[in-house]
Design a protein around this motif. Structure first.
Motif, PDB file in Angstrom:
ATOM      1  N   ALA A  39      21.689 -10.591 -38.176  1.00 25.60           N
ATOM      2  CA  ALA A  39      20.985 -10.232 -37.563  1.00 25.60           C
ATOM      3  C   ALA A  39      19.980  -9.786 -37.606  1.00 25.60           C
ATOM      4  N   GLN A  40      18.129 -10.247 -37.103  1.00 26.18           N
ATOM      5  CA  GLN A  40      16.922  -9.853 -38.097  1.00 26.18           C
ATOM      6  C   GLN A  40      16.596  -8.130 -36.914  1.00 26.18           C
ATOM      7  N   LEU A  41      15.766  -7.814 -37.451  1.00 23.90           N
ATOM      8  CA  LEU A  41      14.441  -7.530 -37.129  1.00 23.90           C
ATOM      9  C   LEU A  41      13.890  -8.096 -37.749  1.00 23.90           C
ATOM     10  N   ILE A  42      12.615  -8.606 -36.822  1.00 19.71           N
ATOM     11  CA  ILE A  42      11.520  -8.884 -37.595  1.00 19.71           C
ATOM     12  C   ILE A  42      10.322  -8.469 -37.002  1.00 19.71           C
ATOM     13  N   PHE A  43      10.019  -8.677 -37.982  1.00 19.64           N
ATOM     14  CA  PHE A  43       8.601  -7.001 -37.597  1.00 19.64           C
ATOM     15  C   PHE A  43       7.411  -7.155 -38.595  1.00 19.64           C
ATOM     16  N   ALA A  44       5.734  -7.382 -38.288  1.00 16.96           N
ATOM     17  CA  ALA A  44       4.793  -7.492 -39.045  1.00 16.96           C
ATOM     18  C   ALA A  44       3.602  -6.574 -39.249  1.00 16.96           C
ATOM     19  N   ILE A  45       3.842  -5.408 -39.987  1.00 17.28           N
ATOM     20  CA  ILE A  45       2.588  -5.078 -40.591  1.00 17.28           C
ATOM     21  C   ILE A  45       1.087  -5.040 -39.874  1.00 17.28           C
ATOM     22  N   ARG A  46       0.939  -6.399 -39.891  1.00 20.31           N
ATOM     23  CA  ARG A  46      -0.602  -7.274 -39.704  1.00 20.31           C
ATOM     24  C   ARG A  46      -0.284  -8.833 -39.118  1.00 20.31           C
ATOM     25  N   GLY A  47      -0.967  -8.699 -37.861  1.00 16.36           N
ATOM     26  CA  GLY A  47      -0.854  -9.805 -37.333  1.00 16.36           C
ATOM     27  C   GLY A  47       0.256  -9.914 -36.190  1.00 16.36           C
ATOM     28  N   VAL A  48      -0.076 -11.667 -35.431  1.00 14.98           N
ATOM     29  CA  VAL A  48       0.767 -11.029 -34.229  1.00 14.98           C
ATOM     30  C   VAL A  48       1.968 -12.683 -34.621  1.00 14.98           C
ATOM     31  N   MET A  49       2.947 -12.613 -34.380  1.00 14.47           N
ATOM     32  CA  MET A  49       3.722 -13.709 -34.080  1.00 14.47           C
ATOM     33  C   MET A  49       4.503 -13.424 -32.490  1.00 14.47           C
ATOM     34  N   THR A  50       4.688 -15.117 -32.717  1.00 14.79           N
ATOM     35  CA  THR A  50       4.762 -16.086 -30.819  1.00 14.79           C
ATOM     36  C   THR A  50       6.360 -16.685 -31.330  1.00 14.79           C
ATOM     37  N   VAL A  51       7.879 -16.096 -31.000  1.00 15.99           N
ATOM     38  CA  VAL A  51       8.884 -16.937 -31.701  1.00 15.99           C
ATOM     39  C   VAL A  51       9.050 -16.985 -30.462  1.00 15.99           C
ATOM     40  N   ASN A  52       9.857 -18.815 -30.238  1.00 18.58           N
ATOM     41  CA  ASN A  52      10.926 -19.049 -29.522  1.00 18.58           C
ATOM     42  C   ASN A  52      12.259 -19.656 -29.451  1.00 18.58           C
ATOM     43  N   THR A  53      12.905 -19.354 -28.837  1.00  8.81           N
ATOM     44  CA  THR A  53      14.204 -19.730 -28.885  1.00  8.81           C
ATOM     45  C   THR A  53      14.344 -20.619 -27.860  1.00  8.81           C
ATOM     46  N   ASP A  54      15.515 -21.647 -27.509  1.00  7.70           N
ATOM     47  CA  ASP A  54      15.487 -22.626 -26.143  1.00  7.70           C
ATOM     48  C   ASP A  54      15.543 -21.974 -25.121  1.00  7.70           C
ATOM     49  N   GLN A  55      15.539 -20.289 -24.914  1.00 10.84           N
ATOM     50  CA  GLN A  55      15.958 -19.701 -23.749  1.00 10.84           C
ATOM     51  C   GLN A  55      14.023 -18.935 -23.419  1.00 10.84           C
ATOM     52  N   THR A  56      13.500 -18.617 -24.536  1.00  9.48           N
ATOM     53  CA  THR A  56      12.638 -17.473 -24.238  1.00  9.48           C
ATOM     54  C   THR A  56      11.586 -18.024 -24.784  1.00  9.48           C
ATOM     55  N   ARG A  57      10.950 -17.130 -24.667  1.00  8.86           N
ATOM     56  CA  ARG A  57       9.252 -17.121 -25.514  1.00  8.86           C
ATOM     57  C   ARG A  57       8.737 -15.792 -25.657  1.00  8.86           C
ATOM     58  N   PHE A  58       8.493 -15.142 -26.789  1.00 12.41           N
ATOM     59  CA  PHE A  58       8.638 -13.788 -27.060  1.00 12.41           C
ATOM     60  C   PHE A  58       6.853 -13.637 -27.716  1.00 12.41           C
ATOM     61  N   VAL A  59       5.680 -13.101 -27.685  1.00 10.61           N
ATOM     62  CA  VAL A  59       4.909 -12.263 -28.541  1.00 10.61           C
ATOM     63  C   VAL A  59       5.073 -10.952 -29.269  1.00 10.61           C
ATOM     64  N   VAL A  60       5.028 -11.233 -30.356  1.00 13.50           N
ATOM     65  CA  VAL A  60       4.970  -9.754 -31.495  1.00 13.50           C
ATOM     66  C   VAL A  60       4.119  -9.261 -31.814  1.00 13.50           C
ATOM     67  N   PRO A  61       3.143  -7.966 -31.367  1.00 14.48           N
ATOM     68  CA  PRO A  61       2.668  -7.533 -31.587  1.00 14.48           C
ATOM     69  C   PRO A  61       2.484  -6.377 -32.989  1.00 14.48           C
ATOM     70  N   PRO A  62       1.379  -6.453 -34.017  1.00  9.69           N
ATOM     71  CA  PRO A  62       2.265  -5.265 -34.842  1.00  9.69           C
ATOM     72  C   PRO A  62       2.583  -3.928 -33.325  1.00  9.69           C
ATOM     73  N   GLN A  63       2.787  -3.024 -34.402  1.00  8.37           N
ATOM     74  CA  GLN A  63       3.531  -1.996 -33.860  1.00  8.37           C
ATOM     75  C   GLN A  63       4.864  -2.016 -32.853  1.00  8.37           C
ATOM     76  N   ARG A  64       5.488  -3.523 -32.968  1.00 10.84           N
ATOM     77  CA  ARG A  64       6.682  -4.150 -31.758  1.00 10.84           C
ATOM     78  C   ARG A  64       7.391  -4.942 -33.000  1.00 10.84           C
ATOM     79  N   ALA A  65       8.734  -5.099 -32.702  1.00 12.71           N
ATOM     80  CA  ALA A  65       9.171  -6.047 -33.391  1.00 12.71           C
ATOM     81  C   ALA A  65      10.218  -7.209 -32.261  1.00 12.71           C
TER      82      ALA A  65
END
Length: 265
Positions: A39-65
């Motif tokens: 399992a992972q905790l995907i976290f960024a101290i800088r920048g924004v990530m968009t993570v896609n699975t087959d079922q869901t799209r997630f937006v992960v900004p700083p201060q979120r994981a």
């Protein structure tokens, strides 16, 4: 940490409950679809990530994981330069030894304490002393993750080809204001059929889905430094106040305060 591996494969089978990796990514970089045995905790101290699975799209900004369960296929796109700090958690630790860790994929609000613990973890030896100070620090990380609140920065995705085409059109242009009836001609389906598909595949109405898409896009752009007024108008809102009302209803705070909220957790 200089000389430390940035290959995720090197962190999957280490004989420790937690493994921490620091990695830098250029703006626009994409990590193709993949999965890990941990399992992972995907976290960024800088920048924004968009993570896609087959079922869901997630937006992960700083201060979120994003908590990513073991074995779940996903891809990641970077909006701007990203300083990623990833924790790899043995799945048997989640299931057996660390009560309260998530079981599903979800965005979490990271506390200031956890942020500093994660940064510190990436500087520890991979084979840290489990019975010493480093081991206690890693256990504290697990305890903190279990306390994090969930943030509604997810968007369920469709699988039906007709609906997926419509969804992709809106992802490409979130300000698109066509009605479901107007989309129906392009989809070769009736508006009634599309409405039924939205309910059955995403558990949301068309209007609610589009609003959630705009919310995620707003957070992504704001985290990258775009002014709130610009974001509101670019996403098709009649006024910044209309956008702020939607944002407050969804996330509990006005957009101008959102990225300071984590300090209160």
């Amino acid at each position: 940490m200089p000389g430390r591996s940035t290959n995720p494969l090197d962190y999957q089978n280490v004989p420790r409950p937690l493994a921490a990796m620091a990695k830098e990514f250029a703006a626009g970089h994409r990590i193709p679809r993949h999965a890990h045995v941990r399992a992972q905790l995907i976290f960024a101290i800088r920048g924004v990530m968009t993570v896609n699975t087959d079922q869901t799209r997630f937006v992960v900004p700083p201060q979120r994981a994003l908590w990513m369960p073991a074995g779940l296929q996903h891809s990641i796109a970077m909006a701007g330069a990203v300083s990623m700090r990833t924790l790899y958690v043995q799945d048997d630790v989640r299931r057996g030894g660390a009560r309260g860790l998530p079981s599903d994929c979800k965005v979490l609000a990271v506390s200031p304490l956890l942020r500093e613990l994660i940064v510190r973890a990436t500087a520890l030896p991979v084979l840290y002393d489990e019975k010493g100070r480093d081991g206690r620090l890693m256990q504290m990380i697990l305890d903190e993750i279990a306390l994090l609140p969930t943030v509604p920065l997810d968007l369920p995705m469709a699988t039906d080809k007709r609906l997926l085409k419509l969804c992709q059109s809106l992802i490409d242009n979130p300000a698109e204001d066509r009605t479901l009836e107007q989309f129906a001609d392009d989809a070769n389906a009736s508006a009634r059929t599309l409405a039924r598909l939205f309910r059955s595949e995403t558990n949301m109405s068309f209007g609610a889905w589009r609003q959630q898409l705009r919310l995620l896009e707003a957070v992504r752009r704001m985290a990258g430094g775009t002014p709130v007024t610009t974001v509101a108008l670019d996403l098709g809102y009649a006024s910044p106040s209309a956008f702020a009302a939607m944002f407050r209803k969804a996330l509990g705070v006005p957009p101008s305060h959102y990225f300071g909220r984590v300090a209160d957790l």
